[in-house]
Scaffold this active site. Structure first.
Site, short mmCIF file in Angstrom:
data_model
loop_
_atom_site.label_atom_id
_atom_site.label_comp_id
_atom_site.label_asym_id
_atom_site.label_seq_id
_atom_site.Cartn_x
_atom_site.Cartn_y
_atom_site.Cartn_z
N THR A 247 1.04 -9.44 -11.75
CA THR A 247 0.16 -10.04 -12.75
C THR A 247 0.74 -9.84 -14.16
OG1 THR A 247 -1.72 -9.45 -11.34
CG2 THR A 247 -2.23 -10.05 -13.62
N HIS B 253 -27.36 -21.98 -3.44
CA HIS B 253 -27.10 -23.28 -4.08
C HIS B 253 -27.02 -24.43 -3.08
CE1 HIS B 253 -26.13 -20.94 -7.68
NE2 HIS B 253 -26.13 -22.07 -8.36
N SER C 207 0.81 -1.22 0.00
CA SER C 207 0.00 0.00 0.00
C SER C 207 0.85 1.28 0.00
CB SER C 207 -0.91 0.02 1.24
OG SER C 207 -1.66 -1.15 1.33
N GLU D 138 -4.92 -3.28 -6.10
CA GLU D 138 -5.10 -1.89 -6.60
C GLU D 138 -5.78 -1.00 -5.54
OE1 GLU D 138 -6.03 -1.50 -10.79
OE2 GLU D 138 -5.73 -3.66 -11.00
C1 LIG Z 1 -3.36 -12.08 -7.09
C2 LIG Z 1 -2.68 -10.74 -6.90
C3 LIG Z 1 -2.29 -9.99 -8.00
C4 LIG Z 1 -1.61 -8.78 -7.81
N1 LIG Z 1 -1.15 -8.09 -8.91
C5 LIG Z 1 -0.34 -7.01 -8.71
C6 LIG Z 1 0.28 -6.36 -9.82
O1 LIG Z 1 0.07 -6.71 -10.98
N2 LIG Z 1 1.12 -5.31 -9.56
C7 LIG Z 1 1.39 -4.88 -8.30
O2 LIG Z 1 2.18 -3.95 -8.13
N3 LIG Z 1 0.80 -5.47 -7.23
C8 LIG Z 1 -0.04 -6.52 -7.40
N4 LIG Z 1 -0.62 -7.14 -6.33
C9 LIG Z 1 -0.35 -6.63 -4.98
C10 LIG Z 1 -1.52 -5.88 -4.38
O3 LIG Z 1 -1.75 -4.68 -5.09
C11 LIG Z 1 -1.18 -5.65 -2.90
O4 LIG Z 1 -1.27 -6.92 -2.26
C12 LIG Z 1 -2.10 -4.65 -2.25
O5 LIG Z 1 -1.86 -3.35 -2.75
C13 LIG Z 1 -1.92 -4.61 -0.73
O6 LIG Z 1 -0.59 -4.48 -0.40
P1 LIG Z 1 0.07 -5.50 0.67
O7 LIG Z 1 -0.28 -6.88 0.24
O8 LIG Z 1 1.48 -5.15 0.85
O9 LIG Z 1 -0.71 -5.20 2.00
P2 LIG Z 1 -0.27 -4.12 3.10
O10 LIG Z 1 -0.04 -2.80 2.47
O11 LIG Z 1 0.80 -4.71 3.94
O12 LIG Z 1 -1.60 -4.05 3.95
C14 LIG Z 1 -1.95 -5.08 4.90
C15 LIG Z 1 -3.23 -4.63 5.61
O13 LIG Z 1 -2.98 -3.38 6.30
C16 LIG Z 1 -3.93 -2.42 5.87
N5 LIG Z 1 -3.30 -1.08 5.82
C17 LIG Z 1 -2.11 -0.74 5.27
N6 LIG Z 1 -1.91 0.57 5.40
C18 LIG Z 1 -3.00 1.08 6.02
C19 LIG Z 1 -3.40 2.40 6.43
N7 LIG Z 1 -2.62 3.46 6.19
N8 LIG Z 1 -4.60 2.53 7.03
C20 LIG Z 1 -5.39 1.44 7.26
N9 LIG Z 1 -5.06 0.20 6.90
C21 LIG Z 1 -3.90 0.01 6.30
C22 LIG Z 1 -4.37 -2.86 4.49
O14 LIG Z 1 -5.63 -2.33 4.14
C23 LIG Z 1 -4.39 -4.36 4.66
O15 LIG Z 1 -5.60 -4.76 5.25
C24 LIG Z 1 -1.35 -8.32 -6.50
C25 LIG Z 1 -1.78 -9.07 -5.40
C26 LIG Z 1 -2.41 -10.28 -5.58
C27 LIG Z 1 -2.78 -11.08 -4.37
#
Ligand SMILES: Cc1cc2nc3c(=O)[nH]c(=O)nc-3n(C[C@H](O)[C@H](O)[C@H](O)COP(=O)(O)OP(=O)(O)OC[C@H]3O[C@@H](n4cnc5c(N)ncnc54)[C@H](O)[C@@H]3O)c2cc1C
Length: 386
Positions: free
Chosen positions: A160, A343, A134, A368
């Protein structure tokens, strides 16, 4: 102000073309692709032949110039049948192609956007890393300027479309220096999948989206020419946010489509399945759940269309895109739950489409921009101090 949400003749024609294609060429194979984790290369190429990969891009860059709303309509129809196909298209267009259109030079557009828009190649966008998703300020991947090249080092996670036979390039965010206040200077680079030092890893084992390509990417002294910089040096964070704003409309459309698929399967089932001597649709508990779902889908669709229409009109749409994605992705999770309940036991069987919808829905609330990040975006637009 037009509240009718009437589509133009062209948009209705597009909708029925994609629906027919999805019902004939995607839905019958989706369960098999899902089981095998098989990337549907031929189907993606056929969608390219239909012009879907270039729907929102101008004709002079190989597209159809049909706009964001038309693209959202197409994604909705694809996700109604299969989310893996829909995300492959959405990621290539919104995350791979859109930054090139927004920030690329004419030469970059000619070389990378035109083949993508024609459906000959796929694009990817790599921001997320093992330690950061994020918060783009937490990037660890670096790009060092050396003579006439960038030398990139780092690891990207969950990306992706970077490892298929059609994958041509990965738009990559990297730290290229330090700003005065000690903050990282983030820039965006176009990295060809053929670049020296670029290593896509093997596909992840995921909960859903089994037929979409998701990999970790390793950049080890990966070298690209200096002119692969996208837009000005240091503009990466702004470009990341602008790219995601557009992408969120696509993910919102996927949520609407998945929810509509759940509703359509459930409506059919409720009229066929009998319990206590009559179709279960006769029970208000069942029919009301479907009526409520239909109402919420209409609301989600209106939010997605509004954000798309604002974007097409060249107006600000960041908050509207966040609202559309937040509402539609949460709805998709709810819709899959309703579909499984309606279902009964059959909905828990892989023989039905429902477990695939159920597994594919949840990621829509994460990729996203998680639901929490979207609420941050909306709250900030409200002027709240979060
Ligand atoms: C199948 C799949 C395809 C993907 N494809 C792509 C891609 O093509 N390109 C790419 O760049 N990424 C991709 N991603 C990554 C995806 O965009 C990230 O997983 C997503 O943005 C969340 O980031 P993170 O997993 O690091 O979670 P984190 O940022 O670590 O967040 C973990 C939790 O903390 C919460 N959180 C974090 N910061 C805050 C805040 N300030 N306030 C409140 N809550 C907060 C979040 O909402 C979440 O619940 C993909 C992910 C998956 C699973």
């Amino acid at each position: 102000m037009d509240f009718t949400l009437e589509l133009s003749d062209e948009q209705r024609a597009l909708q029925s073309t994609i629906r027919e294609f999805a019902e004939a060429e995607i839905a019958p194979s989706a369960a098999q692709w899902d089981r095998d984790g098989a990337f549907p290369t031929k189907t993606i190429k056929r969608l390219g032949d239909l012009g879907v990969m270039g729907l929102p891009f101008p004709e002079n860059y190989g597209g159809l110039g049909a706009g964001t709303l038309s693209f959202a309509i197409a994604l909705e129809e694809l996700a109604r049948a299969d989310s893996s196909v829909a995300i492959t298209v959405a990621a290539s267009v919104s995350l791979g192609g859109a930054p090139l259109l927004l920030f690329g030079t004419e030469r970059q557009k000619e070389q990378w956007l035109v083949p993508l828009a024609r459906g000959e190649t796929l694009g990817a966008f790599a921001s997320t890393e093992p330690g950061m998703g994020s918060d783009v300020q937490g990037l660890q991947t670096t790009a060092r300027h050396e003579v006439d090249e960038w030398v990139i080092n780092g690891t990207k996670a969950y990306i992706t479309n970077a490892g298929t036979e059609l994958s041509a390039f990965v738009i990559t965010t990297a730290v290229t220096g330090e700003r005065d206040a000690g903050k990282p200077e983030v820039s965006t680079l176009i990295v060809p999948t053929s670049a020296e030092g670029f290593f896509p890893q093997r596909p992840y084992e995921k909960m859903g989206w089994h037929a979409s390509d998701t990999r970790e990417l390793s950049y080890q002294d990966c070298r690209v020419p200096y002119d692969m910089l996208l837009g000005p040096r240091g503009a990466g964070a702004r470009q990341f946010l602008a790219t995601l704003d557009g992408g969120r409309i696509g993910v919102g459309a996927m949520g609407v489509g998945l929810a509509q698929g759940c509703l359509d399967h459930s409506t059919d089932w409720a009229q066929q399945r009998c319990a206590f001597g009559q179709p279960i649709a006769r029970y208000q508990a069942v029919s009301f759940a479907l009526a409520e779902l239909k109402t919420r889908i209409s609301a989600a669709r209106a939010l997605v269309y509004r954000a798309a229409a604002l974007k097409d009109a060249g107006k600000p749409y960041s908050e509207e895109a966040a609202q559309a994605k937040l509402f539609a992705s949460e709805l998709a999770v709810h819709a899959a739950d309703v579909a499984m309940q309606v279902h009964g036991g059959y909905g828990y069987m892989e023989e039905s489409a429902i477990p695939r919808f159920y597994r594919d829905a949840k990621i829509l609330t994460i990729g996203e921009g998680t639901s929490e990040i979207l609420k941050l975006v909306i709250a900030r637009h409200m002027g709240l101090p979060v």
